[in-house]
Design a protein around this motif. Structure first.
Motif, PDB file in Angstrom:
ATOM      1  N   GLN A 299       0.830  -1.201   0.000  1.00  0.00           N
ATOM      2  CA  GLN A 299       0.000   0.000   0.000  1.00  0.00           C
ATOM      3  C   GLN A 299       0.868   1.256   0.000  1.00  0.00           C
ATOM      4  O   GLN A 299       0.579   2.220  -0.715  1.00  0.00           O
ATOM      5  N   ALA A 300       1.929   1.255   0.776  1.00  0.00           N
ATOM      6  CA  ALA A 300       2.827   2.407   0.827  1.00  0.00           C
ATOM      7  C   ALA A 300       3.501   2.643  -0.515  1.00  0.00           C
ATOM      8  O   ALA A 300       3.884   3.784  -0.833  1.00  0.00           O
ATOM      9  N   ALA A 301       3.632   1.570  -1.321  1.00  0.00           N
ATOM     10  CA  ALA A 301       4.221   1.701  -2.652  1.00  0.00           C
ATOM     11  C   ALA A 301       3.189   2.105  -3.699  1.00  0.00           C
ATOM     12  O   ALA A 301       3.506   2.156  -4.896  1.00  0.00           O
ATOM     13  N   GLY A 302       1.959   2.392  -3.269  1.00  0.00           N
ATOM     14  CA  GLY A 302       0.931   2.887  -4.183  1.00  0.00           C
ATOM     15  C   GLY A 302       0.009   1.835  -4.741  1.00  0.00           C
ATOM     16  O   GLY A 302      -0.763   2.127  -5.672  1.00  0.00           O
ATOM     17  N   CYS A 303       0.035   0.613  -4.178  1.00  0.00           N
ATOM     18  CA  CYS A 303      -0.802  -0.471  -4.691  1.00  0.00           C
ATOM     19  C   CYS A 303      -2.143  -0.526  -3.962  1.00  0.00           C
ATOM     20  O   CYS A 303      -2.272  -0.105  -2.819  1.00  0.00           O
ATOM     21  N   ARG A 304      -3.130  -1.067  -4.650  1.00  0.00           N
ATOM     22  CA  ARG A 304      -4.397  -1.441  -4.027  1.00  0.00           C
ATOM     23  C   ARG A 304      -4.291  -2.913  -3.630  1.00  0.00           C
ATOM     24  O   ARG A 304      -3.945  -3.744  -4.470  1.00  0.00           O
ATOM     25  N   VAL A 305      -4.580  -3.225  -2.370  1.00  0.00           N
ATOM     26  CA  VAL A 305      -4.303  -4.566  -1.857  1.00  0.00           C
ATOM     27  C   VAL A 305      -5.566  -5.203  -1.285  1.00  0.00           C
ATOM     28  O   VAL A 305      -6.293  -4.579  -0.513  1.00  0.00           O
ATOM     29  N   LEU A 306      -5.802  -6.446  -1.669  1.00  0.00           N
ATOM     30  CA  LEU A 306      -6.810  -7.295  -1.046  1.00  0.00           C
ATOM     31  C   LEU A 306      -6.080  -8.446  -0.382  1.00  0.00           C
ATOM     32  O   LEU A 306      -5.222  -9.091  -0.994  1.00  0.00           O
ATOM     33  N   GLY A 307      -6.400  -8.717   0.883  1.00  0.00           N
ATOM     34  CA  GLY A 307      -5.801  -9.833   1.583  1.00  0.00           C
ATOM     35  C   GLY A 307      -6.728 -11.035   1.631  1.00  0.00           C
ATOM     36  O   GLY A 307      -7.948 -10.900   1.665  1.00  0.00           O
ATOM     37  N   VAL A 308      -6.127 -12.222   1.622  1.00  0.00           N
ATOM     38  CA  VAL A 308      -6.838 -13.472   1.883  1.00  0.00           C
ATOM     39  C   VAL A 308      -6.121 -14.126   3.053  1.00  0.00           C
ATOM     40  O   VAL A 308      -4.896 -14.308   3.007  1.00  0.00           O
ATOM     41  N   GLU A 309      -6.861 -14.452   4.092  1.00  0.00           N
ATOM     42  CA  GLU A 309      -6.244 -14.967   5.323  1.00  0.00           C
ATOM     43  C   GLU A 309      -7.121 -16.062   5.917  1.00  0.00           C
ATOM     44  O   GLU A 309      -8.330 -15.889   6.051  1.00  0.00           O
ATOM     45  N   VAL A 310      -6.522 -17.193   6.278  1.00  0.00           N
ATOM     46  CA  VAL A 310      -7.283 -18.325   6.794  1.00  0.00           C
ATOM     47  C   VAL A 310      -7.686 -18.138   8.253  1.00  0.00           C
ATOM     48  O   VAL A 310      -8.673 -18.715   8.703  1.00  0.00           O
ATOM     49  N   ASP A 311      -6.936 -17.333   9.002  1.00  0.00           N
ATOM     50  CA  ASP A 311      -7.190 -17.130  10.430  1.00  0.00           C
ATOM     51  C   ASP A 311      -8.053 -15.886  10.616  1.00  0.00           C
ATOM     52  O   ASP A 311      -7.607 -14.764  10.371  1.00  0.00           O
ATOM     53  N   ALA A 312      -9.287 -16.081  11.054  1.00  0.00           N
ATOM     54  CA  ALA A 312     -10.219 -14.957  11.180  1.00  0.00           C
ATOM     55  C   ALA A 312      -9.729 -13.910  12.171  1.00  0.00           C
ATOM     56  O   ALA A 312     -10.028 -12.718  12.020  1.00  0.00           O
ATOM     57  N   ARG A 313      -8.975 -14.329  13.190  1.00  0.00           N
ATOM     58  CA  ARG A 313      -8.472 -13.368  14.174  1.00  0.00           C
ATOM     59  C   ARG A 313      -7.441 -12.439  13.554  1.00  0.00           C
ATOM     60  O   ARG A 313      -7.458 -11.226  13.807  1.00  0.00           O
ATOM     61  N   MET A 314      -6.559 -12.992  12.745  1.00  0.00           N
ATOM     62  CA  MET A 314      -5.570 -12.162  12.058  1.00  0.00           C
ATOM     63  C   MET A 314      -6.263 -11.234  11.066  1.00  0.00           C
ATOM     64  O   MET A 314      -5.927 -10.050  10.950  1.00  0.00           O
ATOM     65  N   ALA A 315      -7.255 -11.772  10.349  1.00  0.00           N
ATOM     66  CA  ALA A 315      -7.970 -10.975   9.363  1.00  0.00           C
ATOM     67  C   ALA A 315      -8.665  -9.792  10.018  1.00  0.00           C
ATOM     68  O   ALA A 315      -8.624  -8.661   9.505  1.00  0.00           O
ATOM     69  N   GLU A 316      -9.317 -10.026  11.156  1.00  0.00           N
ATOM     70  CA  GLU A 316     -10.012  -8.938  11.832  1.00  0.00           C
ATOM     71  C   GLU A 316      -9.031  -7.880  12.323  1.00  0.00           C
ATOM     72  O   GLU A 316      -9.316  -6.681  12.261  1.00  0.00           O
ATOM     73  N   TRP A 317      -7.880  -8.302  12.804  1.00  0.00           N
ATOM     74  CA  TRP A 317      -6.845  -7.350  13.242  1.00  0.00           C
ATOM     75  C   TRP A 317      -6.429  -6.459  12.077  1.00  0.00           C
ATOM     76  O   TRP A 317      -6.317  -5.243  12.223  1.00  0.00           O
ATOM     77  N   ALA A 318      -6.201  -7.071  10.921  1.00  0.00           N
ATOM     78  CA  ALA A 318      -5.790  -6.299   9.745  1.00  0.00           C
ATOM     79  C   ALA A 318      -6.903  -5.372   9.274  1.00  0.00           C
ATOM     80  O   ALA A 318      -6.637  -4.227   8.862  1.00  0.00           O
ATOM     81  N   ARG A 319      -8.144  -5.843   9.324  1.00  0.00           N
ATOM     82  CA  ARG A 319      -9.270  -4.996   8.906  1.00  0.00           C
ATOM     83  C   ARG A 319      -9.356  -3.743   9.767  1.00  0.00           C
ATOM     84  O   ARG A 319      -9.653  -2.656   9.261  1.00  0.00           O
TER      85      ARG A 319
END
Length: 274
Positions: free
Chosen positions: A70-90
């Motif tokens: 993102q800092a390099a100017g990209c649009r990023v979508l994440g895919v993550e199997v661990d819902a706890r990690m995903a919620e932290w990132a969200r």
């Protein structure tokens, strides 16, 4: 960056050890705080100077690599199997979908790059490469990468002695962990070739260093693969031993890192099973 390379943790392939892959979310704050980032040179080479790329980050965790893209100017979508990690990132502004990558539905979306930092060994290397091919635009890049480390020689020997005492059959820190990761790199490259949708994969390597205090290193150790599943007494014994070794070396040290990547471009129409 697991201290115990995943293939050393059991007789199963790493991507079959789902309980380990889904265990990192026990402490996402600690994980994000302690885990090292990736060299800017790696991010820049993947992006190739083109701002505004659409990037899919597989196994994005707390979003360490995603934030760098993102800092390099990209649009990023994440895919993550661990819902706890995903919620932290969200909660920190990253769009994340919860799924194992092999089962994830792109819903017709395509990307300029599919990346995975410290995560591709948890993905079936053939099915993952085939899924990446189907989500990449023509000439899009798949890039999977890992941080391997080697302590100074005197600490490598001391760390190895602690692990042998507390956790028999642990890796020997007097040997370069880049050698252990070469198995992972080879499997990743073979999976890309078997997907039959990419040009011939390349390997990139970026060497760098990071200075650690005793407490900074001990903060990272519980985030390594399998370590958060140790009985509390074993983990405490391990941390005490490693801390004593660092104290004996002066209370801090400089770790040598090598960030190693396997990468290929999607050159042909993807084929194979969905």
């Amino acid at each position: 960056m697991p201290t115990l390379p995943p293939e050393r943790q059991s007789d199963r392939e790493p991507h079959q050890a789902r309980e380990v892959a889904e265990s990192f979310g026990t402490d996402p704050d600690g994980y994000d705080r302690a885990r090292p980032r990736y060299p800017d040179a790696l991010i820049d080479r993947i992006v190739g100077g083109a701002a505004g790329l659409d990037v899919l980050d597989v196994g994005c965790g707390t979003g360490i690599a995603a934030r760098q893209f993102q800092a390099a100017g990209c649009r990023v979508l994440g895919v993550e199997v661990d819902a706890r990690m995903a919620e932290w990132a969200r909660r920190r502004g990253l769009e994340v979908e919860v799924a194992a990558f092999e089962a994830w539905d792109p819903a017709g979306r395509t990307f300029d790059a599919v990346v995975a930092g410290q995560a591709w060994h948890w993905v079936d290397p053939v099915a993952g490469a085939a899924k990446a091919a189907r989500t990449l635009r023509p000439s899009g890049r798949l890039a999977v990468f890992w941080n391997a480390f080697r302590p100074p020689d005197e600490l490598a020997e001391a760390f190895s002695a602690v692990y042998r005492r507390v956790l028999p059959d642990s890796p020997d820190f007097s040997q370069a962990l880049t050698d252990a990761y070469s198995v992972i790199l080879t499997k990743a490259a073979d999976g890309i070739r078997r997907a039959d949708a990419f040009d011939d994969p390349e390997q990139w390597r970026f060497a760098w260093e990071h200075a650690y205090t005793r407490d900074e290193w001990l903060d990272q150790v519980p985030t390594f693969g399998g370590h958060n599943r140790l009985p509390p007494g074993k983990l405490r014994e391990l941390l005490d031993g490693l801390g004593a070794a660092i104290d004996a070396a002066g209370g801090g040290f400089t770790m040598s890192y090598a960030t190693m990547a396997v990468t290929a471009r999607r050159e042909t129409a993807p084929s194979g099973p969905a």
